[in-house]
Design an enzyme around this catalytic site. Sequence first.
Site, PDB file in Angstrom:
ATOM      1  N   CYS A 117       1.130  -0.894  -0.448  1.00  0.00           N
ATOM      2  CA  CYS A 117      -0.169  -0.553   0.122  1.00  0.00           C
ATOM      3  C   CYS A 117       0.917   1.569  -0.527  1.00  0.00           C
ATOM      4  CB  CYS A 117      -1.007   0.235   1.548  1.00  0.00           C
ATOM      5  SG  CYS A 117      -2.242   1.409   1.018  1.00  0.00           S
ATOM      6  N   HIS A 226      -3.402  -5.525   1.091  1.00  0.00           N
ATOM      7  CA  HIS A 226      -3.419  -5.412   1.999  1.00  0.00           C
ATOM      8  C   HIS A 226      -2.814  -7.319   2.071  1.00  0.00           C
ATOM      9  CE1 HIS A 226      -2.740  -1.868   3.555  1.00  0.00           C
ATOM     10  NE2 HIS A 226      -3.221  -1.228   2.791  1.00  0.00           N
ATOM     11  N   GLU A 228      -0.780  -8.734   4.005  1.00  0.00           N
ATOM     12  CA  GLU A 228      -0.776  -9.467   5.413  1.00  0.00           C
ATOM     13  C   GLU A 228      -2.506  -9.422   6.068  1.00  0.00           C
ATOM     14  OE1 GLU A 228      -1.928  -4.783   5.977  1.00  0.00           O
ATOM     15  OE2 GLU A 228      -1.249  -6.104   4.408  1.00  0.00           O
TER      16      GLU A 228
END
Length: 262
Positions: A117, A226, A228
Site C-alpha cells: 500500500c 493488503h 498481510e
Amino acid sequence: MNHPNPRRPVVAIVADRFERQKHATHAVLEGYVHALAQVAKVLPIIVPAHAEGVDAETLISSIDGFLLTGSPSNVAAERYDAPPLPVSTVIDPARDAVSLQLLPLILEAGLPFLGICRGFQELNVAFGGSLERAVHDQPGRLDHREGDHERPVERWYDDRHAIGIIPGGRLAKLSAQATVMVNSLHHQGVDRLGEGLRVEAKAPDGLIEAISVESATQFTLGVQWHPEMRVGDSPLAHAIFTAFGDACRTRQEERLQSHHSN
C-alpha cells in the site's frame, strides 16, 4: 555434524510516526508483524521514523530484508513535485525522510524488498514516479477505498475488486490464477509509473496494483492491496509472504557466509 542455521532472517520495517498521549510515537501495525513472524518466518524489527537515528550502512549490514507497510498517512506530494495535499490529509514527513532515503540503498545492496500500500507508493516515488491523490474522483475509476469504518476492522479487508496479473512477472510465479480478488484500502494510486519499474498487475479500471524493480536480481515486489491481513485465507497473500521469507533466508546465508569469511 552440520546443523541448518537456526537463526531467523532479520527484516526491518520502517515505523509510522504519530502522536500518542501527546508524545511522538513510532509504531507498526500488528498485521505486518504477524505475517512476517508466522508466515515469512523471519524476525521483524522496527526502524524508527527518525532520520538522524538511522544509519543506512549499519542497518544494511545487519538485516536480510526490508518491508514498507501501509499506513493511514500519505506520501507528501512535495516528494513527487506535486502541489501540496489538502490540509486535512494525514501525512508523515518523518517516515518519508527515512523510507525514501533507505529504499534506493536497500535495493542497491541487493536486499529483498516488499512494499504494501503506502510502501508500494513509496517504491514508485523513489523511482521518480508520481501519485494520483484521489483515484475515486477520476472518470472510469473504481472506488478503491475501504468503505464503512463502522464495520469491524477485519471487514475493512474484505475483497473489493479483481486484479489481472501480468504473465511472466514475479507475481505471476506466485499465483496459480491470472485473475485474483484482492482487498483494497486506498484513495491514492500510481499516476506516472517510476522509471525502471515493471507492472505486475492491474485492476479492471487500469489502475496499477503491483510493481517490481526490473533490474533487480533479488526479490522486489510492491502491491497496492493488503496481503498481510489475509494470509490465513488468501493463497496469493500467503505465497507473497512465503516467497519474501525464502528470499530473506537466501540473503541471510550469503550475509553469514561473508561474515565468517572476513
